[in-house]
Structures are given as C-alpha cells and as structure tokens.
Design an enzyme around this catalytic site. Structure first.
Site, short mmCIF file in Angstrom:
data_model
loop_
_atom_site.label_atom_id
_atom_site.label_comp_id
_atom_site.label_asym_id
_atom_site.label_seq_id
_atom_site.Cartn_x
_atom_site.Cartn_y
_atom_site.Cartn_z
N PRO A 166 -0.38 3.61 8.02
CA PRO A 166 -0.58 2.36 7.27
C PRO A 166 0.10 1.20 8.00
O PRO A 166 1.32 1.13 8.07
CB PRO A 166 0.06 2.64 5.91
CG PRO A 166 0.99 3.78 6.13
CD PRO A 166 0.53 4.55 7.33
N ASP A 210 4.76 0.67 10.91
CA ASP A 210 4.32 1.75 10.03
C ASP A 210 4.98 1.55 8.67
O ASP A 210 6.21 1.70 8.55
CB ASP A 210 4.73 3.09 10.67
CG ASP A 210 4.27 4.30 9.88
OD1 ASP A 210 3.98 4.16 8.68
OD2 ASP A 210 4.22 5.39 10.48
N HIS A 211 4.17 1.24 7.68
CA HIS A 211 4.74 0.88 6.37
C HIS A 211 5.36 2.08 5.65
O HIS A 211 6.05 1.92 4.65
CB HIS A 211 3.66 0.24 5.51
CG HIS A 211 4.18 -0.78 4.54
ND1 HIS A 211 5.53 -0.99 4.32
CD2 HIS A 211 3.55 -1.65 3.73
CE1 HIS A 211 5.70 -1.93 3.42
NE2 HIS A 211 4.51 -2.36 3.03
N ARG A 212 5.13 3.29 6.15
CA ARG A 212 5.78 4.45 5.54
C ARG A 212 7.27 4.47 5.89
O ARG A 212 8.07 5.08 5.19
CB ARG A 212 5.15 5.76 6.04
CG ARG A 212 3.72 5.94 5.60
CD ARG A 212 3.09 7.12 6.31
NE ARG A 212 3.11 6.96 7.76
CZ ARG A 212 2.65 7.87 8.62
NH1 ARG A 212 2.14 9.00 8.16
NH2 ARG A 212 2.68 7.65 9.91
N ILE A 237 8.90 1.50 7.49
CA ILE A 237 9.52 0.17 7.50
C ILE A 237 8.92 -0.65 6.37
O ILE A 237 7.68 -0.72 6.25
CB ILE A 237 9.24 -0.50 8.87
CG1 ILE A 237 10.01 0.26 9.95
CG2 ILE A 237 9.63 -1.97 8.87
CD1 ILE A 237 9.42 0.16 11.31
#
Ligand code: CAO
Length: 435
Positions: A231, A407-409, A411
């Site tokens: 993501p 990577d939104h998982r 950060i």
C-alpha cells in the site's frame, strides 16, 4: 425377515458392456426408492442406476471396474417398503419419463438428493466450498461423481455449463470451468478484476511490434508485484537547495580535475542516510511473516539508473562511511556499468532505501514505486527557481521537488511528513548533516 431380492441392471439401451465407475452403496445401507446405486460410464455417456424400491443392502455384487449389461446383478436387498414406479427410473432434475422402464444414456442423476459420498463436510473443518449455493448445486444436472469432483475443487455446479445430453454437466465441464476461472484470474492479475481486452490495434492504423527486453520484463514483474502488494502513499515536499547548489558549483571544477562528476545526487545520498538514522523505520523491511520489522544497521542505497534496455537499480554500499568524493565517483562508475550491461546480480542486492532521480531530465513531481522489500523510495525532480516569501519580501530560491513513496503498513502519514521535512531542512542547510 422378509424375502431377499436381487436388483439387476435395467434396460440401458444399446449398451452391451458398460463399466461401473462408482458404487454408491455398501452392505448394511438403508436405501430409499430412487437412491443412486451405481454409476455406469460408456465412452459416450454416464448414467446412474437408481433403486427400484426401498430396503437394506445385504450384498453388493459389483465393484468399480466391472463391466455390466442389462440383467447383470447389482445388489441383494431386503425390501422394506414401497416400490418405485419403474417408469420413473429415467430421471433428471426436472423430468419424469413415463415411456421407458429403464434409464437411457441420457437419463442421469436422480433429482432427490446427492449420494452419500457427498455428505456435508465434517464439522470443525473449514469447508473449501463454503461459497457453493447449495440449492443451485443440488438442482444442477450432474452425476454424483461429478458432484463430488466439483465439491473437491470448490466449484459451484450452478455456475457450470453442461455440455452433456440435456445439459448434463460432465467432469470435463467442471475442468473447463476451473481452467476458465483460473485464466480469468491470471489475466486480471489474480485480483478478480476483468481481464484486459485483447485488441487488434492494427485495425485503427499502422503499428509495429517491439519485443520487451529482458530487463523490461523483469523490472515490469517486480514493479507490478510491488504496486499491487504494497500500500503506497506518496508524500510531496520541496527543499530550498540554493546554498547547496552554489556550493556544488564551487566544487564541480575541483571534482572534475579528479575525473569525477559532482551532481546533487551524492549530496542527496548523504542527506538520506542522516534521515534514515533519525527515522530507523525507513531503514527496515517486513519479515516473511509480515509480523516483524527487520531494522537494518547498515546504509546501502539503491540508485535507479535509466539504461537503453530499461531501468536497473544498482546498490551503493555503506554510504554512511563514504565521502562525497567516493560517492560521486562510485555513482559515475555504477551508472556506466549499468549502461554497458556490466552489473552483476549482487550489485543490485541488499539495498535499504532507493533514490530515483529524474532531475537531469525534468518534471515537477512523480510517484515512484517502492523497491520492495524496502519500505520507501525517494523521487527527485528538476530544481526550479521559485519566488519564496522570506523576511517580508519575495526572493528567488532554487527549490528541489521531493516525492517520497512509503509502505503504509510500516510508516504512517505523520512519519512520512516528518521524514521529508527533516530531509528538506538538511538539504536547505547542509551544515545540519554534520550534527
Ligand atoms: N535538478 C536540476 N538538474 C539536475 C538535477 C536536479 N534535481 N539532478 C541532476 N541534474 C543535472 C546534473 O547536474 C547534470 O547537469 P550537467 O550535465 O549540466 O552537469 C544533468 O542534470 C544530468 O545529470 P545526470 O543524470 O548525469 O546525473 P545524476 O547524478 O543526477 O543522475 C543517474 C545519475 C544515473 C541517476 C541518472 O543519469 C539517471 O539514470 N536517472 C534516471 C533514473 C530513472 O529512470 N528513474 C525513474 C525510475 S521510475 O521510479
């Protein structure tokens, strides 16, 4: 105990020797009229032989692989009740024949219930067929073996087109259905989306087909995987590099005398390492379980290099331990090796974070794709002079556009903005890199 009775193969049309492919009852089973007893299969069709009456099975006289014809014994039963009308032996989910006393090759599975072999899966086990619509599945026109086969594969027979007689679903129909679904999935990237239509572009005008290079294909696969599995969020920012750029220009001649080209990229690498030290989550990868973050204590930076054959990302190791001169020299060497196709696979491994600089080409911003398993990548666009309001007046400042994809998982948004803000401050005042 009532008199035992032998059940024989009824009139099955012109078939003289037909193979038994399933025996659906066992000794001791209690059967009801029209329960399927055995399935026969010729090279043209398969058919089930239903029970003509209710009873308890005392002996099974056939086994899978036997060949039978009209009159061959199937079972011995102890009758217990009502007889089935022989005229009803021929049956399909919807039809009730009244003219024939025996199943014809086109008369198949009884509509009543599925065979014992398709009993509901035992409790406590997750069912792979949970999505099967039982009512539609039950009404589908197919033999028990095909039903069992469909259940094993998790296929809802209600979705399968039957190519057999009277629309009967055959084993090969289930197989084709599965193949079709799989091909649809892979054409849609496994995402369950509609596949890309195949278009003959030549119908609209002249075209030329150019095969993709090996690098194009490999890079494409990785980019595609990273794009759909990670993501992405891209944080945009800019850095005032007016002072940095004038310093660089002062140094360019000095470096050139040593045969080294000094561009902004070497400074950026140094600044990125400082930012990675400050925000260690950016110098990390998720482990295979996706439950742990592996924090790296080394600083290897990947640099996207544009070559004639496509994009490659060689890795410059231990950037934290190298001088600006070392980095500028190594950057020059590595981009030459990349363009001369001299990079080894090991030259492209072990990166912690990547930089993609399009500054030498142009553009104002872009959304770089993360080079997984890294968790972030910095995109850099071309510097531009901007009027910046400072101390009560507009002054011309050289601004460098930054595009950080993360990577939104791993950060979150606040951390992403903190990272670019930090980086921007460092580039605006390089003395901070010494702190
Ligand atoms: N703004 C303005 N000018 C810039 C600049 C910037 N942000 N970055 C570089 N420049 C200038 C350089 O100073 C140089 O100027 P001179 O020729 O006048 O000296 C010129 O642009 C060309 O620089 P360069 O490209 O040779 O050197 P670099 O260190 O900036 O970049 C490399 C090296 C290998 C990264 C680059 O050549 C390259 O391949 N970039 C493309 C990367 C890419 O394709 N990314 C997309 C991947 S998709 O995510």
């Amino acid at each position: 105990m009532s008199e035992l009775k032998e059940i024989r193969v009824p009139d099955i049309g012109d078939f003289k020797s037909v193979e038994v492919i399933e025996v659906l009852v066992h000794e001791g089973d209690v059967i009801a009229p029209e329960d399927s007893l055995i399935t026969l299969e010729s090279d043209k069709a398969s058919m089930e032989i239903p029970a003509p009456e209710a009873g308890t099975v005392r002996e099974v006289k056939v086994k899978v692989g036997d060949h039978v014809a009209e009159g061959s014994p199937i079972l011995v039963i102890e009758p217990v009740g009502e007889k089935v009308d022989a005229n009803k032996l021929s049956s399909s989910p919807t039809e009730t024949s009244t003219k024939s006393a025996a199943p014809s090759p086109s008369a198949f599975a009884p509509p009543t219930s599925e065979s014992r072999s398709q009993a509901a899966p035992p409790h406590n086990k997750p069912s792979p067929t949970a999505h099967i619509h039982e009512e539609r599945f039950r009404k589908a026109h197919a033999s028990p073996s095909v039903r069992r086969f469909a259940r094993e594969l998790g296929v809802d027979l209600g979705d399968v087109h039957g190519s057999g007689n009277k629309g009967r679903i055959l084993r090969k129909d289930v197989q084709s259905h599965v193949k079709h679904v799989l091909s649809q999935l892979s054409a849609g990237g496994g995402l369950g989306v509609a596949p890309m239509p195949e278009i003959d572009f030549a119908q609209f005008g002249e075209v030329e087909t150019q095969p993709l290079t090996r690098i194009n294909k490999l890079t494409g696969q990785n980019l595609h995987r990273n794009w759909v599995t990670v993501p992405h969020v891209t944080q945009f920012d800019e850095a005032d590099v007016t002072e940095l750029e004038s310093f660089r220009k002062e140094m360019v001649r000095e470096y050139a005398e040593k045969g080294v080209k000094l561009t902004l990229l070497a400074f950026l690498m140094k600044a990125v390492v400082s930012a990675l030290r400050e925000f260690p989550r950016f110098n990390a990868s998720l482990d295979a379980s996706r439950e742990n973050l592996i924090l790296k204590k080394y600083f290897h930076i990947g640099i996207a290099v544009d070559t004639q054959d496509g994009l490659v990302v060689p890795v410059i190791r231990d950037v934290d331990r190298k001088s600006l001169m070392d980095l500028a020299r190594e950057l020059g060497e590595v981009s030459i090796r990349a363009r001369e196709k001299k990079l080894k696979p090991s030259d492209m491994q072990g990166g912690c974070f990547s930089i993609s600089s399009l500054g030498g080409i142009g553009g104002t911003a872009f959304t770089p794709i993360i080079n997984a398993p890294e968790v972030a990548i910095l995109g850099v666009s071309r510097t531009r002079w901007h009027p910046v309001y400072k101390d009560g007046e507009f002054v011309p400042r050289l601004m460098l556009p930054l595009s950080l994809s993360y990577d939104h998982r791993v950060i979150d948004g606040a951390l992403g903005a903190r990272f670019t803000t930090f980086l921007s401050k460092l580039l605006s005042d390089t003395r901070r890199m010494l702190l």
